[in-house]
Design an enzyme around this catalytic site. Structure first.
Site, PDB file in Angstrom:
ATOM      1  N   SER A  52      33.501  40.657  46.482  1.00 18.49           N
ATOM      2  CA  SER A  52      34.304  41.711  45.863  1.00 18.49           C
ATOM      3  C   SER A  52      34.173  43.003  46.651  1.00 18.49           C
ATOM      4  O   SER A  52      33.115  43.275  47.258  1.00 18.49           O
ATOM      5  CB  SER A  52      33.774  41.933  44.439  1.00 18.49           C
ATOM      6  OG  SER A  52      34.282  43.115  43.897  1.00 18.49           O
ATOM      7  N   TYR A  68      26.436  43.293  38.083  1.00 17.75           N
ATOM      8  CA  TYR A  68      27.521  42.439  38.594  1.00 17.75           C
ATOM      9  C   TYR A  68      27.645  42.610  40.113  1.00 17.75           C
ATOM     10  O   TYR A  68      27.625  41.632  40.873  1.00 17.75           O
ATOM     11  CB  TYR A  68      28.861  42.764  37.905  1.00 17.75           C
ATOM     12  CG  TYR A  68      30.028  42.131  38.629  1.00 17.75           C
ATOM     13  CD1 TYR A  68      30.222  40.752  38.582  1.00 17.75           C
ATOM     14  CD2 TYR A  68      30.900  42.893  39.414  1.00 17.75           C
ATOM     15  CE1 TYR A  68      31.258  40.152  39.288  1.00 17.75           C
ATOM     16  CE2 TYR A  68      31.937  42.303  40.113  1.00 17.75           C
ATOM     17  CZ  TYR A  68      32.119  40.937  40.051  1.00 17.75           C
ATOM     18  OH  TYR A  68      33.138  40.354  40.757  1.00 17.75           O
ATOM     19  N   LYS A  80      26.829  39.998  43.464  1.00 15.13           N
ATOM     20  CA  LYS A  80      27.706  39.638  44.593  1.00 15.13           C
ATOM     21  C   LYS A  80      27.008  39.928  45.918  1.00 15.13           C
ATOM     22  O   LYS A  80      27.055  39.125  46.857  1.00 15.13           O
ATOM     23  CB  LYS A  80      29.025  40.426  44.508  1.00 15.13           C
ATOM     24  CG  LYS A  80      29.907  40.031  43.345  1.00 15.13           C
ATOM     25  CD  LYS A  80      30.473  38.634  43.543  1.00 15.13           C
ATOM     26  CE  LYS A  80      31.222  38.122  42.346  1.00 15.13           C
ATOM     27  NZ  LYS A  80      31.538  36.703  42.390  1.00 15.13           N
TER      28      LYS A  80
HETATM   29  P1  NAD Z   1      37.664  34.286  35.656  1.00 17.41           P
HETATM   30  O1  NAD Z   1      36.635  34.670  34.652  1.00 17.41           O
HETATM   31  O2  NAD Z   1      39.066  34.163  35.216  1.00 17.41           O
HETATM   32  O3  NAD Z   1      37.236  32.914  36.373  1.00 17.41           O
HETATM   33  C1  NAD Z   1      35.895  32.521  36.520  1.00 17.41           C
HETATM   34  C2  NAD Z   1      35.793  31.106  35.967  1.00 17.41           C
HETATM   35  O4  NAD Z   1      34.460  30.631  36.122  1.00 17.41           O
HETATM   36  C3  NAD Z   1      36.119  31.027  34.475  1.00 17.41           C
HETATM   37  O5  NAD Z   1      37.075  30.024  34.276  1.00 17.41           O
HETATM   38  C4  NAD Z   1      34.793  30.661  33.816  1.00 17.41           C
HETATM   39  O6  NAD Z   1      34.971  29.869  32.666  1.00 17.41           O
HETATM   40  C5  NAD Z   1      34.082  29.934  34.942  1.00 17.41           C
HETATM   41  N1  NAD Z   1      32.613  29.970  34.907  1.00 17.41           N
HETATM   42  C6  NAD Z   1      31.819  31.056  34.785  1.00 17.41           C
HETATM   43  N2  NAD Z   1      30.532  30.697  34.843  1.00 17.41           N
HETATM   44  C7  NAD Z   1      30.500  29.344  35.017  1.00 17.41           C
HETATM   45  C8  NAD Z   1      29.454  28.396  35.156  1.00 17.41           C
HETATM   46  N3  NAD Z   1      28.176  28.755  35.129  1.00 17.41           N
HETATM   47  N4  NAD Z   1      29.787  27.099  35.291  1.00 17.41           N
HETATM   48  C9  NAD Z   1      31.081  26.718  35.319  1.00 17.41           C
HETATM   49  N5  NAD Z   1      32.107  27.581  35.207  1.00 17.41           N
HETATM   50  C10 NAD Z   1      31.824  28.876  35.053  1.00 17.41           C
HETATM   51  O7  NAD Z   1      37.543  35.334  36.860  1.00 17.41           O
HETATM   52  P2  NAD Z   1      38.493  35.555  38.098  1.00 17.41           P
HETATM   53  O8  NAD Z   1      39.139  36.882  37.945  1.00 17.41           O
HETATM   54  O9  NAD Z   1      39.332  34.367  38.340  1.00 17.41           O
HETATM   55  O10 NAD Z   1      37.395  35.708  39.234  1.00 17.41           O
HETATM   56  C11 NAD Z   1      36.982  34.616  40.037  1.00 17.41           C
HETATM   57  C12 NAD Z   1      35.871  35.082  40.955  1.00 17.41           C
HETATM   58  O11 NAD Z   1      36.323  36.177  41.744  1.00 17.41           O
HETATM   59  C13 NAD Z   1      34.623  35.583  40.225  1.00 17.41           C
HETATM   60  O12 NAD Z   1      33.490  35.165  40.938  1.00 17.41           O
HETATM   61  C14 NAD Z   1      34.759  37.085  40.281  1.00 17.41           C
HETATM   62  O13 NAD Z   1      33.506  37.737  40.256  1.00 17.41           O
HETATM   63  C15 NAD Z   1      35.437  37.279  41.635  1.00 17.41           C
HETATM   64  N6  NAD Z   1      36.215  38.519  41.717  1.00 17.41           N
HETATM   65  C16 NAD Z   1      37.144  38.795  40.760  1.00 17.41           C
HETATM   66  C17 NAD Z   1      37.848  40.000  40.817  1.00 17.41           C
HETATM   67  C18 NAD Z   1      38.828  40.355  39.723  1.00 17.41           C
HETATM   68  O14 NAD Z   1      39.096  41.552  39.563  1.00 17.41           O
HETATM   69  N7  NAD Z   1      39.406  39.417  39.001  1.00 17.41           N
HETATM   70  C19 NAD Z   1      37.623  40.883  41.869  1.00 17.41           C
HETATM   71  C20 NAD Z   1      36.679  40.544  42.848  1.00 17.41           C
HETATM   72  C21 NAD Z   1      35.974  39.362  42.758  1.00 17.41           C
HETATM   73  C1  WQD Z   2      41.459  50.422  38.249  1.00 11.78           C
HETATM   74  C2  WQD Z   2      41.760  51.907  38.064  1.00 11.78           C
HETATM   75  C3  WQD Z   2      40.226  52.992  36.558  1.00 11.78           C
HETATM   76  C4  WQD Z   2      41.464  50.751  32.991  1.00 11.78           C
HETATM   77  C5  WQD Z   2      37.013  46.366  38.757  1.00 11.78           C
HETATM   78  C6  WQD Z   2      35.595  46.018  39.112  1.00 11.78           C
HETATM   79  C7  WQD Z   2      35.545  45.439  40.503  1.00 11.78           C
HETATM   80  C8  WQD Z   2      36.528  44.268  40.662  1.00 11.78           C
HETATM   81  C9  WQD Z   2      37.895  44.625  40.166  1.00 11.78           C
HETATM   82  C10 WQD Z   2      35.387  42.213  40.271  1.00 11.78           C
HETATM   83  C11 WQD Z   2      40.496  52.777  38.046  1.00 11.78           C
HETATM   84  C12 WQD Z   2      41.624  52.993  35.980  1.00 11.78           C
HETATM   85  C13 WQD Z   2      41.342  51.238  34.284  1.00 11.78           C
HETATM   86  C14 WQD Z   2      41.993  51.600  31.976  1.00 11.78           C
HETATM   87  C15 WQD Z   2      42.244  53.344  33.626  1.00 11.78           C
HETATM   88  N1  WQD Z   2      36.135  43.141  39.885  1.00 11.78           N
HETATM   89  N2  WQD Z   2      41.725  52.515  34.590  1.00 11.78           N
HETATM   90  N3  WQD Z   2      42.361  52.873  32.347  1.00 11.78           N
HETATM   91  O1  WQD Z   2      37.360  49.458  38.376  1.00 11.78           O
HETATM   92  O2  WQD Z   2      38.775  49.261  40.467  1.00 11.78           O
HETATM   93  O3  WQD Z   2      37.496  47.326  39.691  1.00 11.78           O
HETATM   94  O4  WQD Z   2      37.823  45.183  38.854  1.00 11.78           O
HETATM   95  O5  WQD Z   2      34.775  42.149  41.308  1.00 11.78           O
HETATM   96  O6  WQD Z   2      34.225  45.036  40.714  1.00 11.78           O
HETATM   97  O7  WQD Z   2      34.800  47.207  39.057  1.00 11.78           O
HETATM   98  O8  WQD Z   2      39.469  48.016  38.408  1.00 11.78           O
HETATM   99  O9  WQD Z   2      41.370  47.671  36.909  1.00 11.78           O
HETATM  100  O10 WQD Z   2      39.155  48.406  35.930  1.00 11.78           O
HETATM  101  O11 WQD Z   2      40.475  50.006  37.295  1.00 11.78           O
HETATM  102  O12 WQD Z   2      42.578  54.510  33.887  1.00 11.78           O
HETATM  103  O13 WQD Z   2      42.085  51.234  30.804  1.00 11.78           O
HETATM  104  O14 WQD Z   2      42.357  52.087  36.774  1.00 11.78           O
HETATM  105  O15 WQD Z   2      39.573  54.206  36.278  1.00 11.78           O
HETATM  106  O16 WQD Z   2      40.841  53.997  38.665  1.00 11.78           O
HETATM  107  P1  WQD Z   2      38.230  48.643  39.242  1.00 11.78           P
HETATM  108  P2  WQD Z   2      40.128  48.449  37.052  1.00 11.78           P
END
Ligand code: NAD
Ligand code: WQD
Length: 336
Positions: free
Chosen positions: A124, A148, A152
């Site tokens: 991330s 979190y 990562k």
């Molecule tokens: P998500 O929660 O929709 O998907 C994660 C999936 O993993 C879920 O279906 C959950 O049920 C499953 N899971 C969790 N723990 C498990 C375990 N121990 N065993 C089996 N299954 C398990 O999340 P997402 O948005 O699809 O994110 C996928 C990956 O990408 C995550 O690792 C997340 O940290 C990373 N990521 C997401 C974002 C984002 O903003 N969505 C940003 C950066 C990184």
């Molecule tokens: C985006 C912008 C908020 C909600 C997060 C995690 C990051 C990654 C992605 C997993 C910011 C603003 C948000 C609201 C708002 N996840 N905001 N009102 O914080 O960039 O990233 O998700 O790895 O680790 O931290 O994403 O969508 O929460 O926020 O004003 O109700 O929107 O302040 O500027 P963020 P976000």
């Protein structure tokens, strides 16, 4: 050859499974459904007309995971499974460390015993902490401010050590920026539990009438309109980045790390405007205090992914908002 997708029923996982199947790959999914619904995979199967081998279970269940490697000719693993809510990670850090770090180590150990050494990891942009400048490139310093993010970062470090100890591994750490949007069909998309933490699902629930008002977290940042700026990337572009990463691993690159972002930053107010256009509705909002831990500005340098992966995001902000809106209106209550 078969790809094991952990967390494949989730938001990014389900979109990636769809693209893998469309590219005629054989896919096995393991997911404990802790933050997802099996319906996502049923819909992916019906869109693609292809079968998914689905195991409902936890990655920490070594017997189950080992059995998957015995039964299927797994070639590579794409590892999405994990918990991802920043705020919750401050409340239950041990759960995050067990579920994210211990589960990753467990799957890597099982891979090693089966001599499967091709691994794509969902990292991330959070690993860049509060960057000194933008755009952010892959050699920027890393840091974390919450469990979190630390999970990562630690996994990236575990993977670096693993590679140092045995360079027959091929490992891609993909640092996602802000994934949004949904598949064009409107059949799969992001389905957060409870009150959304992230901007896009919150805006879209306000637009559909599930929530009254969006809180904009601060308008006094040092950005062009004072609100936070992020690199929103369409989930389908992101999914395609994983296919490119698998191709890259076939060329035996060792350990690689790429940003997956668009290189463009949009403010919260710009995102509201873009969504209003897609939904043809006004999104009521009010400005509130900054959210703790938020940074002003975050967007990716994309050159490395373009040069080495041959991948570039193609979908625009209006694709992101239109596709989110289609998914939201076709599924006002998500998969339920
Ligand atoms: P998500 O929660 O929709 O998907 C994660 C999936 O993993 C879920 O279906 C959950 O049920 C499953 N899971 C969790 N723990 C498990 C375990 N121990 N065993 C089996 N299954 C398990 O999340 P997402 O948005 O699809 O994110 C996928 C990956 O990408 C995550 O690792 C997340 O940290 C990373 N990521 C997401 C974002 C984002 O903003 N969505 C940003 C950066 C990184
Ligand atoms: C985006 C912008 C908020 C909600 C997060 C995690 C990051 C990654 C992605 C997993 C910011 C603003 C948000 C609201 C708002 N996840 N905001 N009102 O914080 O960039 O990233 O998700 O790895 O680790 O931290 O994403 O969508 O929460 O926020 O004003 O109700 O929107 O302040 O500027 P963020 P976000």
């Amino acid at each position: 050859m078969t790809i094991l997708v952990t967390g494949g029923a989730g938001y990014i996982g389900s979109h990636t499974v769809l693209e893998l199947l469309s590219a005629n790959q054989e896919v096995v999914v393991i997911d404990n459904l802790s933050n997802s619904n099996e319906e996502s995979l049923k819909r992916v199967s019906s869109i693609t007309g292809k079968k998914i081998h689905f195991y409902r279970g936890d990655l920490l269940d070594k017997g189950l995971v080992d059995n998957i490697f015995v039964k299927h000719d797994i070639d590579s693993v794409i590892h999405f499974a994990g918990l991802k809510a920043v705020g919750e990670s401050n409340e239950i850090p041990l759960t995050y460390y067990r579920n994210n770090i211990a589960a990753t180590i467990s799957v890597l150990e099982i891979m090693a015993t089966h001599n499967v050494k091709s691994f794509v990891f969902s990292s991330s942009a959070t690993v860049y902490g509060d960057p000194a400048s933008v755009p952010i490139n892959e050699s920027f310093p890393t840091s974390a401010t919450n469990p979190y993010g630390r999970s990562k970062l630690m996994i990236e470090e575990v993977l670096a050590d693993l590679y140092e100890s045995d360079n027959s591994w091929n490992i891609a750490c993909l640092r996602y920026f802000n994934p949004v949007g949904a598949h064009k069909s409107g059949l799969i998309g992001e389905d957060p539990n409870g009150i959304p933490n992230n901007l896009m699902p919150f805006i879209s629930q306000v637009a559909v009438g599930k929530r009254e008002l969006l809180s904009v977290y601060g308008n006094d940042y040092n950005t062009h309109d004072g609100t936070g700026v992020r690199d929103y990337i369409h989930v389908v572009d992101l999914a395609l980045g994983h296919l490119k990463a698998l191709d890259k691993l076939k060329s035996n690159p060792g350990r690689v790390t790429y940003n997956l972002g668009t290189g463009c930053g949009y403010s919260v107010l710009e995102m509201i405007k873009a969504f209003e256009k897609a939904a043809n509705k006004t999104i009521p909002y009010r400005i509130v205090e900054r959210r703790m831990g938020d940074i002003a500005e975050c967007y990716a340098a994309t050159d490395l992914a373009e040069e080495e992966l041959g991948w570039k995001a193609n979908l625009s902000i209006s694709d992101m908002t239109n596709d989110t809106w289609r998914w939201q209106t076709m599924n006002p209550n998500g998969y339920e």
